[in-house]
Design a protein around this motif. Structure first.
Motif, PDB file in Angstrom:
ATOM      1  N   GLU A 101      37.729  57.188  31.379  1.00  0.00           N
ATOM      2  CA  GLU A 101      36.958  56.003  30.992  1.00  0.00           C
ATOM      3  C   GLU A 101      37.717  54.715  31.312  1.00  0.00           C
ATOM      4  O   GLU A 101      37.147  53.755  31.829  1.00  0.00           O
ATOM      5  CB  GLU A 101      36.606  56.057  29.507  1.00  0.00           C
ATOM      6  CG  GLU A 101      35.704  54.948  29.064  1.00  0.00           C
ATOM      7  CD  GLU A 101      34.339  54.945  29.732  1.00  0.00           C
ATOM      8  OE1 GLU A 101      33.733  53.859  29.798  1.00  0.00           O
ATOM      9  OE2 GLU A 101      33.863  56.007  30.183  1.00  0.00           O
ATOM     10  N   ILE A 102      39.014  54.696  31.037  1.00  0.00           N
ATOM     11  CA  ILE A 102      39.836  53.524  31.337  1.00  0.00           C
ATOM     12  C   ILE A 102      39.833  53.239  32.833  1.00  0.00           C
ATOM     13  O   ILE A 102      39.669  52.099  33.265  1.00  0.00           O
ATOM     14  CB  ILE A 102      41.281  53.722  30.824  1.00  0.00           C
ATOM     15  CG1 ILE A 102      41.298  53.730  29.293  1.00  0.00           C
ATOM     16  CG2 ILE A 102      42.216  52.652  31.373  1.00  0.00           C
ATOM     17  CD1 ILE A 102      42.597  54.223  28.698  1.00  0.00           C
TER      18      ILE A 102
ATOM     19  N   ASN B  72      35.551  49.018  37.714  1.00  0.00           N
ATOM     20  CA  ASN B  72      34.435  48.074  37.580  1.00  0.00           C
ATOM     21  C   ASN B  72      34.919  46.629  37.498  1.00  0.00           C
ATOM     22  O   ASN B  72      34.173  45.707  37.835  1.00  0.00           O
ATOM     23  CB  ASN B  72      33.579  48.412  36.361  1.00  0.00           C
ATOM     24  CG  ASN B  72      32.768  49.666  36.556  1.00  0.00           C
ATOM     25  OD1 ASN B  72      32.467  50.059  37.676  1.00  0.00           O
ATOM     26  ND2 ASN B  72      32.423  50.325  35.468  1.00  0.00           N
ATOM     27  N   GLU B  73      36.144  46.427  37.056  1.00  0.00           N
ATOM     28  CA  GLU B  73      36.746  45.089  36.992  1.00  0.00           C
ATOM     29  C   GLU B  73      37.358  44.685  38.331  1.00  0.00           C
ATOM     30  O   GLU B  73      37.864  43.586  38.469  1.00  0.00           O
ATOM     31  CB  GLU B  73      37.814  45.036  35.902  1.00  0.00           C
ATOM     32  CG  GLU B  73      37.259  45.053  34.503  1.00  0.00           C
ATOM     33  CD  GLU B  73      36.538  43.767  34.147  1.00  0.00           C
ATOM     34  OE1 GLU B  73      37.025  42.685  34.509  1.00  0.00           O
ATOM     35  OE2 GLU B  73      35.462  43.853  33.517  1.00  0.00           O
ATOM     36  N   GLY B  74      37.343  45.609  39.304  1.00  0.00           N
ATOM     37  CA  GLY B  74      37.862  45.294  40.631  1.00  0.00           C
ATOM     38  C   GLY B  74      39.295  45.710  40.870  1.00  0.00           C
ATOM     39  O   GLY B  74      39.881  45.342  41.887  1.00  0.00           O
ATOM     40  N   CYS B  75      39.882  46.470  39.963  1.00  0.00           N
ATOM     41  CA  CYS B  75      41.266  46.916  40.152  1.00  0.00           C
ATOM     42  C   CYS B  75      41.349  47.863  41.341  1.00  0.00           C
ATOM     43  O   CYS B  75      40.512  48.743  41.505  1.00  0.00           O
ATOM     44  CB  CYS B  75      41.781  47.624  38.902  1.00  0.00           C
ATOM     45  SG  CYS B  75      42.033  46.542  37.508  1.00  0.00           S
TER      46      CYS B  75
ATOM     47  N   GLU C  89      44.138  42.961  40.931  1.00  0.00           N
ATOM     48  CA  GLU C  89      44.784  43.881  41.863  1.00  0.00           C
ATOM     49  C   GLU C  89      45.242  45.171  41.198  1.00  0.00           C
ATOM     50  O   GLU C  89      45.124  46.250  41.754  1.00  0.00           O
ATOM     51  CB  GLU C  89      45.973  43.197  42.533  1.00  0.00           C
ATOM     52  CG  GLU C  89      46.542  44.029  43.656  1.00  0.00           C
ATOM     53  CD  GLU C  89      47.561  43.277  44.453  1.00  0.00           C
ATOM     54  OE1 GLU C  89      48.614  43.870  44.716  1.00  0.00           O
ATOM     55  OE2 GLU C  89      47.319  42.122  44.808  1.00  0.00           O
ATOM     56  N   CYS C  90      45.764  45.065  39.966  1.00  0.00           N
ATOM     57  CA  CYS C  90      46.325  46.250  39.339  1.00  0.00           C
ATOM     58  C   CYS C  90      46.160  46.195  37.825  1.00  0.00           C
ATOM     59  O   CYS C  90      46.341  45.149  37.221  1.00  0.00           O
ATOM     60  CB  CYS C  90      47.807  46.369  39.688  1.00  0.00           C
ATOM     61  SG  CYS C  90      48.582  47.849  39.014  1.00  0.00           S
ATOM     62  N   GLY C  91      45.821  47.316  37.247  1.00  0.00           N
ATOM     63  CA  GLY C  91      45.764  47.442  35.796  1.00  0.00           C
ATOM     64  C   GLY C  91      46.894  48.341  35.342  1.00  0.00           C
ATOM     65  O   GLY C  91      47.399  49.149  36.110  1.00  0.00           O
TER      66      GLY C  91
ATOM     67  N   MET D 275      31.969  40.090  39.039  1.00  0.00           N
ATOM     68  CA  MET D 275      33.111  40.982  38.895  1.00  0.00           C
ATOM     69  C   MET D 275      34.390  40.200  39.186  1.00  0.00           C
ATOM     70  O   MET D 275      34.473  39.489  40.159  1.00  0.00           O
ATOM     71  CB  MET D 275      32.966  42.157  39.860  1.00  0.00           C
ATOM     72  CG  MET D 275      34.112  43.087  39.808  1.00  0.00           C
ATOM     73  SD  MET D 275      34.065  44.580  40.850  1.00  0.00           S
ATOM     74  CE  MET D 275      32.572  44.505  41.733  1.00  0.00           C
ATOM     75  N   ARG D 276      35.356  40.336  38.317  1.00  0.00           N
ATOM     76  CA  ARG D 276      36.643  39.681  38.457  1.00  0.00           C
ATOM     77  C   ARG D 276      37.549  40.579  39.296  1.00  0.00           C
ATOM     78  O   ARG D 276      37.656  41.773  39.040  1.00  0.00           O
ATOM     79  CB  ARG D 276      37.233  39.477  37.067  1.00  0.00           C
ATOM     80  CG  ARG D 276      38.476  38.671  37.022  1.00  0.00           C
ATOM     81  CD  ARG D 276      38.829  38.333  35.573  1.00  0.00           C
ATOM     82  NE  ARG D 276      38.496  39.387  34.657  1.00  0.00           N
ATOM     83  CZ  ARG D 276      39.383  40.078  33.955  1.00  0.00           C
ATOM     84  NH1 ARG D 276      40.655  39.823  34.066  1.00  0.00           N
ATOM     85  NH2 ARG D 276      38.997  41.012  33.117  1.00  0.00           N
TER      86      ARG D 276
END
Length: 54
Positions: free
Chosen positions: A30-31, A37-40, A5-7, A1-2
């Protein structure tokens, strides 16, 4: 997992015939799940100041 910090969600557009069907909510859910899941840790949503809610 990457670890990110923020999306950010920059834009989402629907044709008028799709308004009020819950598609925006489903897509946002979903977003947010993908970003989690990406660690945001945070998500920002950009909206126009004159955004109209129907």
């Amino acid at each position: 997992m990457r670890l990110v910090e923020c999306g950010s969600i920059y834009s989402m557009y629907f044709l008028k015939e799709y308004w009020g069907k819950g598609l925006g909510t489903k897509l946002m859910d979903e977003i947010i799940n993908i970003l989690k899941n990406e660690g945001c840790k945070r998500v920002s949503l950009w909206v126009y100041e004159t955004n109209i809610v129907y």
